[in-house]
Scaffold this active site. Structure first.
Site: not given
Length: 344
Positions: A147-149
């Site tokens: 994921g991004c975070y």
């Protein structure tokens, strides 16, 4: 190589198109969208005019698409990839899921946080954070793109946790994302008059990237990790800045902190170490697969503060997916991703 994108009408799907266009060894075979089946991709994204005029297909015939592809990118919300994988199980295609279905080694954690039954717990999968799981990515049939975070947070903290320089029960992460991280579908909270000229936290104790960060840090450190993670939205379109805090173990020096970052990332092309005392910014990684990392040590509290900046749509989604594809197919990891950041 032939690549197809299931869910090409979202921001991550569009970013895959942009990046794959410059890839020297890939051609795009199929693009799908259920909401826009039959429309040209350039109608949804006018910046693709005369570059990509492909008509969007339905994924109802995803097996035919998979048979005509070497790699299948699934850029859909959680819950969809498991169904698609079952439908194409007989095809030799490699699968890269930009959603959450294949990110967790323990599918019970996925079920707990995503409230969906996992129907493929024994899949041959790898967690797709390239710098930490490269060898797993190389051989797995299914890659669960990080994921991004999580990408920004894990890369920031991994050297400290791996070297046992910080107390594992002291880790806090505050991360700020551009609004494209909320997706293209309109919502009241991201409607321009509601969102502009504002800055807000959300999901303080419930964000689904929390267990993903904990899983990776536990892997590298060899012990369970529990963190506090608080995400925020900023009135920018792209970028993530993660600010990570941890208490240093007794006797850890600034020189020791510097050394573990150099040791872990010195040979990683997409990680740029700005060093002790610097401040990364989302502007300096915009449109690229870079992750910029810097750290500060507070002698008064004996804590380390690590900053990490990425483009949430590139290193946090499509760019990392292509990096994983390059690894899986034995290509140069930089292929299609050797980009200079856009500035200003």
């Amino acid at each position: 190589m032939k690549a197809s994108i299931v869910g090409a009408s979202g921001y991550a799907g569009e970013e895959l198109i942009r990046l794959l266009h410059s890839h020297p060894f890939v051609e795009i075979a199929h693009l799908t969208s259920e909401r826009h089946t039959g429309e040209r991709i350039s109608k949804l994204y006018p910046h693709l005019k005369n570059i990509y005029e492909n008509k969007l297909e339905s994924m109802e015939d995803v097996r035919r698409i998979a048979e005509d592809s070497d790699v299948l990118f699934i850029a859909l919300p959680h819950g969809h990839a498991m169904k698609i994988v079952q439908e194409v199980s007989a095809c030799p295609v490699r699968i890269i899921d930009l959603g959450a279905d294949y990110r967790f080694a323990d599918t019970a954690i996925y079920e707990q946080w995503y409230h969906v039954a996992h129907t493929d717990p024994n899949a041959d999968r790898a967690y797709g954070l390239a710098e930490l799981y490269r060898e797993h990515v190389r051989t797995a049939r299914i890659i669960g793109n990080a994921g991004c975070y999580t990408t920004a947070s894990i890369l920031a903290l991994a050297p400290l946790v791996k070297a046992h320089l910080v107390q594992l029960d002291s880790i806090l992460v505050d991360a700020v994302s551009g609004v494209s991280g909320a997706g293209r579908s309109p919502k009241e909270s991201t409607h321009y008059p509601e969102f502009y000229d504002s800055f807000t936290a959300y999901g303080a104790v419930s964000h689904r990237h929390t267990p993903e960060i904990e899983q990776a840090l536990a892997d590298v450190g060899g012990s369970p990790v529990t963190i506090n993670f608080t995400p925020h939205l900023a009135p920018i379109s792209r970028g993530i800045l993660a600010t990570c805090y941890a208490t240093l173990c007794e006797g850890v020096t600034a020189e020791a902190v510097d050394a573990v970052y150099e040791k872990m990332y010195a040979d990683e092309y997409f990680i740029r170490l700005l060093g002790h005392g610097a401040y990364p910014a989302t502007k300096y990684v915009r449109g690229t697969n870079y992750c910029d990392i810097a750290w500060h040590i507070d002698p008064r509290t004996h804590r380390v503060i690590v900053f990490s900046a990425i483009d949430n749509l590139v290193k946090g989604a499509a760019g990392q997916a292509i990096q994983n594809m390059n690894i899986a197919f034995g290509l140069d990891e930089r292929a299609g991703l050797d980009l200079v950041p856009m500035y200003p």
